[in-house]
Scaffold this motif. Structure first.
Motif, short mmCIF file in Angstrom:
data_model
loop_
_atom_site.label_atom_id
_atom_site.label_comp_id
_atom_site.label_asym_id
_atom_site.label_seq_id
_atom_site.Cartn_x
_atom_site.Cartn_y
_atom_site.Cartn_z
N MET B 258 -4.64 1.68 15.90
CA MET B 258 -5.84 2.02 15.13
C MET B 258 -5.69 1.52 13.69
SD MET B 258 -8.46 3.59 16.30
CE MET B 258 -9.99 4.18 15.61
N ALA B 259 -4.51 1.70 13.11
CA ALA B 259 -4.28 1.25 11.73
C ALA B 259 -4.38 -0.27 11.64
CB ALA B 259 -2.91 1.72 11.25
N VAL B 261 -6.16 -2.29 13.54
CA VAL B 261 -7.51 -2.81 13.76
C VAL B 261 -8.50 -2.26 12.73
CG1 VAL B 261 -9.38 -3.04 15.42
CG2 VAL B 261 -7.02 -3.06 16.21
N PHE B 262 -8.40 -0.97 12.44
CA PHE B 262 -9.43 -0.34 11.60
C PHE B 262 -8.92 0.11 10.23
CE2 PHE B 262 -11.43 0.37 15.79
CZ PHE B 262 -12.63 -0.27 15.53
N GLY B 263 -7.64 -0.06 9.97
CA GLY B 263 -7.14 0.29 8.65
C GLY B 263 -6.54 1.68 8.56
N ALA B 266 -8.74 4.98 8.84
CA ALA B 266 -9.10 5.34 10.21
C ALA B 266 -7.90 5.97 10.91
CB ALA B 266 -9.57 4.11 10.97
#
Lengths: 79, 372
Positions: B258-259, B261-263, B266
């Motif tokens: 998640m980190a 792909v979305f930072g 997120a």
């Protein structure tokens, strides 16, 4: 090819890069140095989109289940 | 103290409280004057409810999470005939989240579909498309012809022979592929021993024919009015590329993914959601503020740091505090070799030497300003 806009994901809060003036005001308001702020990497996907540079401060407007909305700040670091 | 605060209550009270005040004022038709008084009162009780400077919020959060977690221990290792997907939950999952493991034990994705594609048929089609199929899943038989040094594959569905050949050709270089009597014959170039042939066979079996790498199994289910796809195995980047997938809601339970792909923000939200969900599944009611603090501390540095000796506790500045936690000798030796200095600004080190701890009332020092 589908274009993916990751900023629109519901878990991603709004990120705004502060101007030089706003950055100074923030540091003065809390009496802190840049080093004391929480950090975010330049390589972070959101910072990449916003074209952030090392040393920039991003204002993050989080949705909070307790406070409704809360602003948070992170300084961009290299990595 | 209160009088000194600026009159503009906005910006001082959190958004949700302001909204509530406005709502009540509207409902009761309060005059401006009465509203002003209400705000003053709300502000007072809000300030009372706030943590005071010097309060040890970290320790309170740690206790508030770990006390219920001890209740959890006994129940979690049991799986009593649970239907559907078996997902790690309970204490093992909680540990997994706080340790920020690279890969969860059971990576899981929740895939939402865009509104206009939301139908059972569509969901089923996508589910079939994304599930990873290997050669192994689409063949009836694979055998080695030792006298000719070749491998024969008999597909389940002769019509799919083309896709099988394509997949094999993409993965392996030094082979020739032929079709004979609805069978695929694979002949390695040059001379190979039986052992090597067997290795080639293993590689062929593991070759992906269709789907997305990492997605092991898929279940579709209805939630409210919506069809949702649940997967075991996770590959966020690839799944998001699918046209029908709603990229604004689809999530994985892998925090690092998640980190990536979305930072980091997120990822912080995901840590909070996942930890809270895990606790609530067990019927434990932990205030979200404690979990939020954990989420914050795990992500302050910009990347995800586990709670523990390699993460948050290992990053403490005080040598004595680190030594008191785990691996005492390692820390003491390293500190002496490097000529490190302990400034005694934390709690642990001050307790150890019997000084006033910098927390609560002990946090403040007097500063005198002399006129020159």
């Amino acid at each position: 090819m589908k274009k993916i806009n990751i900023e629109r994901h519901e878990l991603v809060p709004k990120h705004i890069i502060l101007s030089e003036k706003e950055r100074q005001e923030l540091l003065e308001k809390y009496g802190i140095t840049l080093k004391q702020l929480p950090k975010i990497l330049v390589s972070d996907p959101i910072i990449q989109i916003l074209n952030g540079k090392v040393g920039d401060v991003v204002k993050i407007i989080r949705k909070s289940p307790t406070a409704g909305e809360i602003t948070h700040y992170r300084v961009v670091i290299k990595g | 103290m209160l009088e000194e605060l600026p009159k503009s209550y906005l910006g001082e009270l959190p958004r949700s409280i302001i909204e509530e005040v406005e709502e009540v004022a509207k409902e009761r038709r309060l005059s401006e004057e009465k509203k002003e008084r209400l705000i003053e009162e709300v502000k007072k009780s809000y300030l009372k409810g706030k943590f005071e400077p010097g309060e040890t919020v970290g320790i309170i959060a740690a206790q508030s999470i770990s006390e219920p977690a001890t209740q959890m221990t006994m129940r979690t290792y049991h799986f009593a005939g649970s239907a559907g997907i078996k997902v790690t939950y309970g204490l093992p999952r909680l540990i997994e989240i706080f340790d920020a493991k690279r890969e969860p034990e059971t990576p899981v994705m929740t895939i939402f579909l865009k509104k206009r594609f939301n139908s059972r048929k569509r969901a089923k089609k996508i589910a079939e498309e994304i599930v990873e199929k290997k050669i192994f899943d689409v063949i009836r038989r694979i055998s080695m012809n030792l006298s000719e040094g070749s491998i024969e594959i008999e597909p389940l569905n002769p019509k799919r022979i083309g896709t099988i050949i394509k997949a094999i050709k993409e993965k392996m270089r030094d082979i020739t592929v032929r079709v004979k009597a609805k069978k695929v014959i694979i002949i390695p170039k040059g001379k190979v021993s039986i052992g090597e042939l067997r290795k080639i066979r293993e590689r062929i079996i593991e070759t992906r024919v269709s789907g997305i790498s990492g997605i092991a199994s898929v279940v579709i289910r209805m939630e409210g009015e919506e069809w949702i796809i649940n997967t075991i195995g996770s590959n966020l980047e690839e799944v998001l590329k699918i046209e029908e997938v709603d990229e604004t809601r689809t999530i994985t339970n892998n925090i690092h993914e998640m980190a990536r792909v979305f930072g980091i923000e997120a990822a912080r939200n995901l840590i909070i959601n996942e930890a809270l969900k895990t606790l609530q599944e067990q019927g434990l009611d932990v205030d979200i503020r404690h979990v939020m603090l954990v989420g914050d501390i795990m992500t302050v540095s910009g990347s995800i740091k586990p709670i523990g000796r390699y993460g948050v506790a290992g990053a403490k500045t005080s040598i004595l505090a680190r030594a008191a936690f785990e691996e005492t000798i390692k820390h003491l030796v390293r500190a002496s070799v490097r000529n490190e200095v302990d400034n005694f600004q934390g709690i642990f080190e001050n307790v150890m030497v019997g000084q006033v701890i910098p927390s609560g009332t002990g946090m403040f020092d007097l500063v005198a300003k002399f006129e020159e």
